[in-house]
Scaffold this active site. Structure first.
Site, short mmCIF file in Angstrom:
data_model
loop_
_atom_site.label_atom_id
_atom_site.label_comp_id
_atom_site.label_asym_id
_atom_site.label_seq_id
_atom_site.Cartn_x
_atom_site.Cartn_y
_atom_site.Cartn_z
N LYS A 76 9.40 -11.24 -5.04
CA LYS A 76 8.11 -11.90 -4.77
C LYS A 76 7.91 -13.08 -5.73
CE LYS A 76 6.08 -7.62 -2.98
NZ LYS A 76 5.26 -6.43 -3.23
N GLN A 116 1.81 -3.65 -7.95
CA GLN A 116 2.92 -3.08 -7.18
C GLN A 116 2.74 -1.56 -7.05
OE1 GLN A 116 5.21 -4.77 -5.52
NE2 GLN A 116 6.25 -2.95 -4.76
N ASP A 173 -2.92 -8.49 -1.21
CA ASP A 173 -2.19 -7.41 -0.55
C ASP A 173 -2.96 -6.88 0.66
OD1 ASP A 173 0.35 -6.53 -1.27
OD2 ASP A 173 -0.37 -5.71 -3.17
N1 GUN Z 1 4.86 -1.26 -2.26
C1 GUN Z 1 5.49 -1.28 -1.05
N2 GUN Z 1 5.02 -2.30 -0.31
C2 GUN Z 1 4.07 -2.92 -1.05
C3 GUN Z 1 3.24 -4.05 -0.81
O1 GUN Z 1 3.25 -4.69 0.24
N3 GUN Z 1 2.41 -4.38 -1.85
C4 GUN Z 1 2.37 -3.69 -3.01
N4 GUN Z 1 1.51 -4.09 -3.94
N5 GUN Z 1 3.12 -2.65 -3.26
C5 GUN Z 1 3.98 -2.27 -2.28
#
Ligand code: GUN
Length: 295
Positions: free
Chosen positions: A53, A97, A120
């Protein structure tokens, strides 16, 4: 690459070029979109998602910064990190995350994120707005799946979509988005999960199958009707001594087994994954634009 393959890398690259164009007017006004990341613990998969990311941010010209906390981090420490980003005018989007090492903390941590910085799309305010069809930050994986289907010429409009998996991150928001009467949705939806009696009975009725179960070989050839479209959201690490890292990534779908039956399919890796990351960039640019418009 086969014409049947919906290539997430190509579609994501197209969307990232569109985002770069939206950055220019912001830059003229001295605004650089900023993403604040919180990573708790050292789970290798989470670490590698966060790195991907952050690299993607760099690629399009979004500033990113990271707060890394050792596990087990007290709740207050995680909340402090979030609140700091909430106050920071250079941070337009916040990403904590998941999963957190202590999953019981997740609801409170997500609720602490300013909904206007919730890139998110996990905050209850954004989820509520999404379900009502109001403007909202959409969760990245479901939105990425919808953008991919649209841009690959596989609109769900009027079709029957069968989703496997009821997670808060993928299955349930995707089911909701698909039912909205707009250009990304307007589908008939069946949401299957571990409590579904005869999964194959449902998947065989599908025009489009979305596999988000988190288990390899969840979808096999006998479960797919001829001409169906298959979207594989799964990212599973399976041991493979022949690979330098000792594992390889596989989806939830038996790709080779279903390939001859489907009319279109996403690969793993290189399918939904790049789309998910791109939608995070999309939301971060959107957050910066909104803030700029509000003055
Ligand atoms: N863990 C798995 N997918 C995601 C996501 O799209 N965002 C976040 N913050 N954590 C995740």
């Amino acid at each position: 690459m086969s014409e049947k393959i919906m290539d997430g890398k190509v579609i994501a690259a197209e969307m990232r070029e569109e985002l770069k164009k939206r950055l220019a007017p912001l830059k003229e006004k001295g605004v650089m979109p900023g993403l604040g990341v919180v990573l708790v613990g050292d789970d290798p998969a989470s670490r590698s998602y966060v790195t991907a990311k952050e690299r993607a941010c760099q690629d399009v010209g979004i500033h990113s910064q990271e707060i890394r906390l050792d596990a087990p981090a007290p709740l207050e420490e995680i909340l402090d990190a979030v609140r700091g980003y909430n106050r920071d005018p250079d941070i337009h989007g916040i990403l904590v995350q998941l999963p957190l090492p202590d999953a019981r903390m997740e609801a409170e941590v997500i609720a602490a994120i300013d909904p206007d910085k919730d890139v998110d799309g996990f905050h209850p305010v954004n989820i509520g707005r999404m379900i009502l069809g109001l403007p909202a930050f959409l969760p990245c994986t479901p939105h990425g799946v919808l953008q991919m289907l649209k841009r690959a010429g596989q609109s769900p409009n009027g079709r029957h979509v069968v989703i496997i998996g009821r997670s808060n991150i993928v299955g349930r928001p995707l089911a909701n988005l698909l039912t909205l009467k707009n250009e990304l949705g307007n589908a008939t939806v069946t949401l299957c999960h571990t409590g579904t009696g005869d999964l194959a009975h449902h998947t065989r009725q599908a025009d489009i199958i979305v596999a988000a179960a988190g288990r390899p070989h969840t979808v096999t050839a006998d479960m797919v009707r001829d001409g169906a479209v298959v979207v594989d959201v799964g990212v599973n690490r399976v041991d493979d001594a022949s690979r330098p890292r000792g594992y390889r990534l596989v989806g939830d779908v038996d790709f080779d087994g279903v390939f001859d039956k489907v009319s279109a399919i996403t690969p793993v890796p290189g399918g939904v994954g790049p789309m998910t990351i791109t939608m995070l960039l999309y939301n971060t640019v959107e957050a910066a634009e909104r803030k700029q418009q509000q003055g």
